[in-house]
Scaffold this motif. Sequence first.
Motif, PDB file in Angstrom:
ATOM      1  N   GLY A   1       0.813  -1.208   0.000  1.00  0.00           N
ATOM      2  CA  GLY A   1       0.000   0.000   0.000  1.00  0.00           C
ATOM      3  C   GLY A   1       0.847   1.258   0.000  1.00  0.00           C
ATOM      4  N   CYS A   2       1.858   1.291   0.877  1.00  0.00           N
ATOM      5  CA  CYS A   2       2.727   2.471   0.908  1.00  0.00           C
ATOM      6  C   CYS A   2       3.753   2.427  -0.221  1.00  0.00           C
ATOM      7  CB  CYS A   2       3.390   2.624   2.270  1.00  0.00           C
ATOM      8  SG  CYS A   2       4.478   1.286   2.785  1.00  0.00           S
ATOM      9  N   GLU A   3       4.179   1.243  -0.627  1.00  0.00           N
ATOM     10  CA  GLU A   3       5.117   1.131  -1.752  1.00  0.00           C
ATOM     11  C   GLU A   3       4.505   1.725  -3.020  1.00  0.00           C
ATOM     12  OE1 GLU A   3       8.776  -0.122  -3.615  1.00  0.00           O
ATOM     13  OE2 GLU A   3       8.177   0.161  -1.521  1.00  0.00           O
ATOM     14  N   ASN A   4       3.209   1.540  -3.191  1.00  0.00           N
ATOM     15  CA  ASN A   4       2.534   2.072  -4.368  1.00  0.00           C
ATOM     16  C   ASN A   4       2.449   3.596  -4.366  1.00  0.00           C
ATOM     17  OD1 ASN A   4       2.124  -0.488  -5.380  1.00  0.00           O
ATOM     18  ND2 ASN A   4       0.027  -0.662  -4.640  1.00  0.00           N
ATOM     19  N   LYS A   5       2.692   4.228  -3.228  1.00  0.00           N
ATOM     20  CA  LYS A   5       2.669   5.697  -3.158  1.00  0.00           C
ATOM     21  C   LYS A   5       4.070   6.288  -3.287  1.00  0.00           C
ATOM     22  CE  LYS A   5      -0.529   7.262  -3.361  1.00  0.00           C
ATOM     23  NZ  LYS A   5      -1.448   7.352  -4.534  1.00  0.00           N
ATOM     24  N   ASN A   6       5.103   5.449  -3.485  1.00  0.00           N
ATOM     25  CA  ASN A   6       6.410   5.986  -3.859  1.00  0.00           C
ATOM     26  C   ASN A   6       6.240   6.801  -5.139  1.00  0.00           C
ATOM     27  OD1 ASN A   6       7.376   4.430  -1.778  1.00  0.00           O
ATOM     28  ND2 ASN A   6       8.565   3.044  -3.058  1.00  0.00           N
ATOM     29  N   ILE A   7       7.063   7.802  -5.310  1.00  0.00           N
ATOM     30  CA  ILE A   7       6.922   8.633  -6.500  1.00  0.00           C
ATOM     31  C   ILE A   7       8.273   9.250  -6.850  1.00  0.00           C
ATOM     32  CG2 ILE A   7       6.242  10.710  -5.202  1.00  0.00           C
ATOM     33  CD1 ILE A   7       4.225  11.291  -7.499  1.00  0.00           C
ATOM     34  N   GLN A   8       8.501   9.462  -8.133  1.00  0.00           N
ATOM     35  CA  GLN A   8       9.756  10.043  -8.598  1.00  0.00           C
ATOM     36  C   GLN A   8       9.445  11.201  -9.546  1.00  0.00           C
ATOM     37  OE1 GLN A   8      12.563   7.859 -11.372  1.00  0.00           O
ATOM     38  NE2 GLN A   8      13.794   7.777  -9.493  1.00  0.00           N
ATOM     39  N   TYR A   9      10.160  12.292  -9.361  1.00  0.00           N
ATOM     40  CA  TYR A   9       9.970  13.489 -10.171  1.00  0.00           C
ATOM     41  C   TYR A   9      11.229  13.762 -10.990  1.00  0.00           C
ATOM     42  CZ  TYR A   9       6.349  14.234  -6.625  1.00  0.00           C
ATOM     43  OH  TYR A   9       5.280  14.079  -5.769  1.00  0.00           O
ATOM     44  N   ALA A  10      11.066  14.173 -12.238  1.00  0.00           N
ATOM     45  CA  ALA A  10      12.164  14.620 -13.089  1.00  0.00           C
ATOM     46  C   ALA A  10      12.035  16.130 -13.247  1.00  0.00           C
ATOM     47  CB  ALA A  10      12.115  13.923 -14.447  1.00  0.00           C
ATOM     48  N   LEU A  11      12.990  16.862 -12.703  1.00  0.00           N
ATOM     49  CA  LEU A  11      12.946  18.320 -12.741  1.00  0.00           C
ATOM     50  C   LEU A  11      13.559  18.852 -14.033  1.00  0.00           C
ATOM     51  CD1 LEU A  11      13.939  19.122  -9.039  1.00  0.00           C
ATOM     52  CD2 LEU A  11      11.660  19.021 -10.040  1.00  0.00           C
ATOM     53  N   PRO A  12      12.999  19.946 -14.579  1.00  0.00           N
ATOM     54  CA  PRO A  12      11.864  20.725 -14.068  1.00  0.00           C
ATOM     55  C   PRO A  12      10.536  20.057 -14.393  1.00  0.00           C
ATOM     56  CG  PRO A  12      12.634  21.671 -16.120  1.00  0.00           C
ATOM     57  CD  PRO A  12      13.569  20.538 -15.805  1.00  0.00           C
ATOM     58  N   THR A  13       9.513  20.398 -13.598  1.00  0.00           N
ATOM     59  CA  THR A  13       8.187  19.835 -13.828  1.00  0.00           C
ATOM     60  C   THR A  13       7.127  20.790 -13.283  1.00  0.00           C
ATOM     61  OG1 THR A  13       6.848  17.839 -13.542  1.00  0.00           O
ATOM     62  CG2 THR A  13       8.088  18.566 -11.629  1.00  0.00           C
TER      63      THR A  13
END
Length: 506
Positions: free
Chosen positions: A143-155
């Motif tokens: 459940g919490c693993e599915n809320k991991n998130i990665q951002y590529a800047l800029p965004t």
Amino acid sequence: MAAKESLLQLITETSTNLPPDVRRAIKKAQLQEEFGTRAALALNTIVDNIVSAEEDVQPICQDTGMPTFVVHCPVGFNQIQFQRDIEAAIVEATKLGKLRPNSVDPLTGKNTGNNLGEGVPVVHFHQWERDNVEVKLILKGGGCENKNIQYALPTELPGLGRAGRDLEGVRKCILHAVYQAQGQGCSAGFIGVGIGGDRTSGYDLAKEQLFRPVDDVNPNETLAELENYILETANRLEIGTMGFGGKVSLLGCKVGIRNRIPASFYVSVAYNCWAYRRLGVVLDAQTGEIKDWLYRDSEEKMERPEHAFSTDDAIVLQAPITEEQIRGLKVGDVVLIKGEMHTGRDEIHKYLMKHDAPVDLTGGVIYHCGPVMLQDDDGTWHVKAAGPTTSSREEPYQADIIEKFGIRAVIGKGGMGQKTSDGLKKSGAVYLNAIGGAAQFYAHCVKAVRGVDLIEEFGVPEAMWHLEVDGFPAIVTMDAHGNSLHKEVADHSLVKLEDLKDPVFA
């Protein structure tokens, strides 16, 4: 054999006994929430569950996750044999019900049943110039693993605008990561953040931060300032425990950095639920015996709340439930389920779209749950842990299945979307939010296992279990009139997020 027994002890303790630093963070959250609120109710249930899991030596949460070990060992240490010891301990812990069988072949969908398989468990070996072996373990649920998130800047980020390639952009990404998790990751949670690296090393770095003590201080002054800012500011979002709204949405924030290449700037966030299960041991490299425990700086006992889940004004629902009963419920009502309910997760929902149900579900209750089960020699099944799983995964199916089978109540955690909300209104059904991670609290409500279907096809977690329950409490968070607490909190927290878009570290 000493190494295997030591590792089995580590797995058991990690699954059943939260470390002191995590307990302190949860206690602090309890003091911050107002008595009688939904968030306070949820926190009291969580504490009750923590106490039960420790006393009964049973899993804190039924989703024991992907076992991930980080091993530091002396030069010349036999890593091949130690890998075998880890795997043997994993198999034994699964057999004893301390771990749920969670290893699934991605091509066939078959569960191995023993938590072994290609790449499972995850083991990272590192050499060091010390004589002892250090083993750290984290059990991070899906459940919490599915809320991991990665951002590529800029965004561009909802509510926050442009996030550039600087510390200000990083700040916005981390705040957005907390916002997007809502209650689906079993908030209030802990986050590990990796700034830099590449796609894979960034996520590794983020999860690595979850091995730090909750109350340590980052030696990098800039990162220490960022961690403190995020911990204080994220709680202004008022997402609260389980996404019910409240003053505490985040319990800890740890940030690490890794150099990047000029073309890439990643911010990776590993979200961990309140059931922050990570421990470690120091082993004698020769004998495998435990010499010391990590993360156990003190004893941090918790007192069981007198009324964990107040049900004084609760409405009793017993299947078959009528549409009239359901139409009379509204968001915020506390209900007690009595009688039979049926578990159904991803595989069951997919199956029911094309097949008849193995039992009559008319007026019935579906529970989004993958329990930990043990079977006696005579074939009798027993529930060892039975908390709710994240419901949003069933969004593509739920409204259709409610209508097809005449289901009146769906239980899970984290809420569901507009399609389900419309389906509840059309069919006369409700969504009930149970307290995520409270696997022992809910296991105690199960009085008997009436049967199981599709276990050979889907494995223990994904099978359809037929459970007799009594006094199973939950809160109506989506009613049959189109109202949704989850949408209300998400909309409110977005407004709060917009208030935080102005630069801080620029």
